[in-house]
Design an enzyme around this catalytic site. Structure first.
Site, mmCIF file in Angstrom:
data_model
loop_
_atom_site.group_PDB
_atom_site.id
_atom_site.type_symbol
_atom_site.label_atom_id
_atom_site.label_comp_id
_atom_site.label_asym_id
_atom_site.label_seq_id
_atom_site.Cartn_x
_atom_site.Cartn_y
_atom_site.Cartn_z
ATOM 1 N N SER A 125 -46.221 66.529 41.585
ATOM 2 C CA SER A 125 -47.020 67.958 42.531
ATOM 3 C C SER A 125 -47.967 67.064 42.822
ATOM 4 C CB SER A 125 -46.326 68.729 41.856
ATOM 5 O OG SER A 125 -45.152 69.163 41.701
ATOM 6 N N LYS B 118 -54.544 70.193 40.331
ATOM 7 C CA LYS B 118 -52.973 70.465 40.338
ATOM 8 C C LYS B 118 -52.115 69.730 39.313
ATOM 9 C CE LYS B 118 -49.764 71.550 42.676
ATOM 10 N NZ LYS B 118 -48.696 71.969 40.994
ATOM 11 N N GLY C 216 -48.643 67.852 37.880
ATOM 12 C CA GLY C 216 -47.020 67.025 38.491
ATOM 13 C C GLY C 216 -46.918 66.876 37.233
#
Length: 262
Positions: free
Chosen positions: A47, A195, A197
Site C-alpha cells: 500500500s 503511508k 503497507g
C-alpha cells in the site's frame, strides 16, 4: 540528507523481525548518520504504492481534488474489509488504505499509461507485469509476491523527488498528493507524514506465506522548514499478531523523536 539505518534482527515485545531496515535521511543535506545491513533488498511496495498512484491519478486528471472524486462502494468490488464498504475520496483512500479505490484508479489509467508513469518515476524495478503468466499487472503488480519490487533506499529516492517536485508530472499533482498524506503528530512541534503497507512474503514456489508478513512505513517528518525522510521495512520471522505495516509505523513513530535529536 541525514540517514539513520538499523538493519538486522530486531526483537521488540516478543516479536521477531528479520532484515529490519530503518532509514532516516536529512532532506536538505543528505548526510548519513548510520548504515548497517542490507537496505538495498527489494520487496513489494504494497500500500505504499498508493503514493505514486496518487501522483499518477492527479496528473492524469482522474483525481481532481483532495476530496474529489468521491467514489461510492459497489458490491462487485468484493472487498474483505467492512470499513472499506463506503464512499471514498482521495484523502480517505490514503488514510484508510482502501484497495478497491486503487483498482478503480488503475482501471481508469489503463495499462499503457500505468506502465509509462512507473517507468517515468524510475520506481523500483519498474516491473508491472503482475503475477507470472496471469497478465494482471494493472490490479496485482504491487501486491504480495507479484512483480513490482522496491527497496528502502529506492523508497527514499522516490520521496525525495516528490518533495522536491522533481517527478516528471505537473506540480499540482505532486502538491495535492503531499497535501493528502496521513499525518501523525510528534513531540516538540514535529509532524510525521507517511503511508503504511502490509503484505505476505513469497514462498519458493511463488505463492505467498500467510504466516510471514512484511510491513512498510515510508514518509517524512517536518518542523518548519526542517525535514527528514524515512523508510522502515520489517519482515516477520514467524506469524505475528496485527498488520506488519502498523507495527512498522508505530515502532518508528516511537523512535523518531530520539533519532531526530541534534
Amino acid at each position: 540528507m541525514r540517514l539513520v539505518l538499523l538493519c538486522g534482527v530486531m526483537l521488540i515485545g516478543g516479536q521477531a523481525w528479520a532484515d529490519t531496515c530503518t532509514l532516516v535521511v536529512e532532506f536538505d543535506t543528505g548526510r548519513m548518520l548510520k548504515r548497517e545491513g542490507d537496505c538495498e533488498r527489494r520487496s513489494n511496495p504494497a500500500s505504499t504504492f498508493k503514493v505514486p498512484l496518487s501522483v499518477m491519478g492527479y496528473d492524469a486528471g482522474i483525481l481532481t481534488g483532495e476530496d474529489e472524486p468521491a467514489w461510492p462502494y459497489k458490491p462487485e468490488y468484493k472487498t474483505w474489509n467492512e470499513d472499506w464498504k463506503k464512499t471514498t475520496t482521495p484523502r480517505s483512500w490514503l488514510r484508510d488504505s482502501v484497495l478497491w479505490y486503487s483498482l478503480v484508479l488503475t482501471g481508469e489509467l489503463g495499462n499503457a499509461h500505468f506502465k509509462r508513469y512507473v517507468d517515468a518515476f524510475d520506481y523500483g524495478n519498474r516491473d508491472v507485469s503482475g503475477d507470472k503468466g496471469k497478465n494482471n499487472g494493472l490490479t496485482r503488480s504491487w501486491l504480495s509476491a507479484s512483480s513490482l519490487q522496491i527497496s528502502p533506499v529506492e523508497q527514499i529516492d522516490f520521496l525525495k523527488k516528490l518533495l522536491k517536485r522533481e517527478l516528471p508530472v505537473s506540480r499540482k499533482a505532486q502538491d495535492t498528493t503531499l497535501a493528502i498524506m496521513p499525518a501523525f503528530p510528534l513531540p516538540d512541534g514535529w509532524t510525521a507524514y507517511g503511508k503504511t503497507g502490509t503484505g505476505f512474503q513469497p514462498t519458493r514456489n511463488g505463492a505467498f506465506d500467510r504466516n510471514r508478513q512484511f510491513g512498510w512505513f515510508v514518509g517524512w517528518t517536518q518542523k518548519g522548514e526542517r525535514k527528514f525522510l524515512f523508510a522502515r521495512l520489517i519482515r516477520d520471522e514467524r506469524k505475528e499478531s496485527g498488520g506488519a505495516g502498523f507495527r512498522a509505523r508505530d515502532g518508528l513513530l516511537a523512535e523518531l523523536p530520539l533519532l531526530m535529536q541534534p
